[in-house]
Each structure stands twice: as structure tokens, then as C-alpha cells.
Design an enzyme around this catalytic site. Sequence first.
Site, short mmCIF file in Angstrom:
data_model
loop_
_atom_site.label_atom_id
_atom_site.label_comp_id
_atom_site.label_asym_id
_atom_site.label_seq_id
_atom_site.Cartn_x
_atom_site.Cartn_y
_atom_site.Cartn_z
N PRO A 101 0.84 -1.20 0.00
CG PRO A 101 -0.77 -1.60 1.62
CD PRO A 101 0.54 -2.11 1.11
CB CYS A 102 0.48 4.58 -1.55
SG CYS A 102 -1.20 4.95 -0.99
#
Length: 498
Positions: A101-102
Site C-alpha cells: 500500500p502507498c
Amino acid sequence: MNDNVIEKLERLRQGHKARVLDLFAGCGGLSLGFHFAGCNISAAVEFDKDAARSHGLNFHGGDAKHSEAIDITVTSPRALATKLKLGPVKKCIDIIVGGPPCQAFARVGRSKLRQVDEHPEAFIHDPRAKLYQEYLHYVDQFEPVAVVMENVPDMLNHGGRNIAEETCEVLAKRGYTCKYTLLNAAFYGVPQMRERMVLIAYRTEAGVAVSFPHPTHWLKLPPGYEGSRAVALKTVRALTSAHSYLEPPVASPDLPPAITAEEAIGDLPGINAQELLAKRQLSRGARRFDIRMPYDLARPASRYAELMKKWVGFEAPAEGLLDHVIRYLPRDYALFARLQPGDQYPEAHARAVKMFEQQLEKLRSTGESIREGTKKYEELRKSIVPPYDPSKFPNKWRKMWRDQPARTLMAHLGKDGYSHIHYDNRQARTISVREAARLQSFPDGFTFCGTMNPAYKQIGNAVPPLLGRAIAENVLQALGVVRKQKGTDPDVTWLKAA
């Protein structure tokens, strides 16, 4: 030369299915794309319980071992392989897809990811940085012949840093040839303008260069998307060291036009929100997927809609749809009906104020006294006008265009859905779960576990399966793998580039 990698390459080039491991898999958008391309989805790692159940149900028939949420920070590659009976870690996986995930990059700070890789103890207290470390650890242990990472375009300019370039530097040290670019899903048959960073890496033993799939559809992107792309590429073009970036393949105006929202969802059963509200057939509460809604056979289906209904292994349920459900938004249905395509929150707010003023005048004309500042005045206004300041929330709402692809679906759909108001004034509502799935290119037979809100979140977080398919076929072709087309497959020739 790595003997395990050579063995995997020989196996693939002999016509065997590629074995895919999906990390941070969500409900399985990227998995579905690789499945469509002829791969075997061997395993997935996903922390969210509802998404993990969805993945296990759709790709492993609900097998309990494949449906459990898995925390990658406490589950080693060997433990995963043992639990799912995949076989020896070094030999059982050909391709790893997915991406941390970013948020995993949010607090790495000024240090480069290659330094995180070299000095992991410096980040032992940062769980999000640890997600990146674990991703690389899985790559190390499984030794895939190819790696595919998908993420937001901001990875190219995250606080002035190019995370994609740094990732390529780390993978190069591990024996991979790596490139990245930006792809928009609308160019690949998805009825949605969704811009994403895509990174592909091959083991050097494969002896192949990285390329990206050619577009199959054409669209002139709105200014906002071009602007976002320019911002994302700012760091790339400012750094001479960004040698791993490739310009996106260019879509030609000679290609078929992009799939529109109406082509995507126009055949689905209509839901007249105002009518249901008047009949008290719509109420507040959790939306569970326990009531079937039959297809309306009188509604014409586009080729895209037919694909969504006939996707092999995920065919439309004959009894009808369970997840064609919508949000309970009684204040706003009448307002939705009065909006024009493309209208956003400032236009919606102005229209609501006018509706309030008209209702106020109507009541006053009957002799009712409603003075400004009174409780009755404020209650009436609240029942019609949304409370948000239009100068602070310009993009909070948007009414879809019938004849264009939808704008980007976000996980925020799980909270309100105002970003995608149905284009049909008669239906006057936000999109249903199944409509969101169609806009993301999930077939009608793909099941989402949980209730309405978790399903919206899973869809908004997913990689569009048709974009995944284009990437998968590109990767398999580069590796020398030729898919054996099944005679029962739906006609997807219109998804191919001319």
C-alpha cells in the site's frame, strides 16, 4: 545463473500455466486479470478479512486455508508455502504481483528505499516501511521469474522522491531487469479513467526486455488527468538518473473509442430511488446481499456488458444479482435528478439552495410563517441543502457522463459514493455495488464478501481486471508463454489492439 529460475522458464515455455502469488491482493482484481490470461492463482496474501474471503471464494472455491486474512509481517514465505501446500518455496511460484500500500512509503523519510533495504534495522519500528521489506523478502525467497507492481502515480513524486525508481534499483541488485510507466485503464477496455503506476521486472536469466501493453482503446483524457500525470512525471523528468522509466505506449485515435459508462452499466436493472423511497421500500441500515434482482432482458447489452455476463468461470448468476444495491440518501435523490452530467459539489449546492428557496416560497404562499433563523427554517434547509462548504469541497460530488468512461473509483465509495452519481435522472442515485464492479471491469459472477460498505471498499481498492489482463498477456508474451485459447472463451477480440 539461478537453476530454479532456469527451471521455471523452461516449464513456462513448454506451455505450463504460470503460477501466480498475489501480495496485498485485495479481493483479487490483478489476480483475475492474470487468471483471464491463463495463469493459475496459486496463493494470495491479504490482511483485510472481507477482501481475503472474497479472494478465497472466487479463486479457491471458498477453501478456508485460502480465505483467511494474512499479515505479511508475521507470515514468512516458508510458512505460507507450507500452510497452502504450494511446494518448495524456491520452486513453487513463477510470478509475484501486487504492491505494498502507498502508506508503506509514507514515513520512510529522507532515506532511499535502497538504504532501507541495506539497513532494515533502522526502520524496525515503522510497520509501513516493514511492508516494503517483507515484499522484497517474498521476492527473495520465492525467486519469481517476473514481478509486477501496481500503485498510485504519486509513487513517482512522493515528497520529491521517485519510489518506483528506487524500487527498480533494489530489484536490479537482486538480479532483475526493471522498468516502470504510467498506464490509464480506459486505454485497455475499462470503462474508467484510472491512472496507475505499473512496474514490471524480469529475472536477467529470462533475457527479455521490459515493455508495456499497447492500448486497445482511445480517449482524449480530461485536463485533470493530464495535469496529474504531469505532476507525477515531474520528478522523473527532472532526474537524469531515472533510467528505469519508459514513456507510456501511445493510444491512437484510430483505435475503438473507450468504453462508456452507459455501455458498462446501461443494461443493469433500473433502480428508481425516489420511487422506492415513496413506497417505503428503501430504508436505513446495512445492505446485505440476500435479495436477488433479476436482469431486465428488455435493456440492450453492449459487447462489454456481454463480456461481464459471459466471463468464463464468472458467468452471470441465472437467478439474478445479489449486490445491485444502493445507499440510503433520502435528502439527495431529488437533487440528483436535477443535476447535469459533470456537475460537481458547487453546482449541486447551488441547485439545492434554489430547491430550498422554492420550497420555502411554496410554504409561505400557503400562509405558513417560516422566518429565517427559526428552528423550522433551519430544519427545512437541512432537509434539502447538503451541509458542506462548496468552496472547500469542490470535488466531493460528481454526476457521471453517460457517453464517457467513469472517473476514478476510490475506496472512499465505502463511505458515501457521491463521487459517482448515476447519469440517469430517472434513477437519481449513486451507483450500486454491482455498477461499481462493472465500472472496474469485474464480471457479474465475481462475488464480494461482506455487506455493502466493505464491498465498495474492495472494488475501489482493486486493480481493474481488464487492465490486469493486458499486463498479464504482455508479461507472458515476453517470457515466451503462449496461452492455449479455450473454445468456450467469450469473444474478446475487440479488446485487442488493432
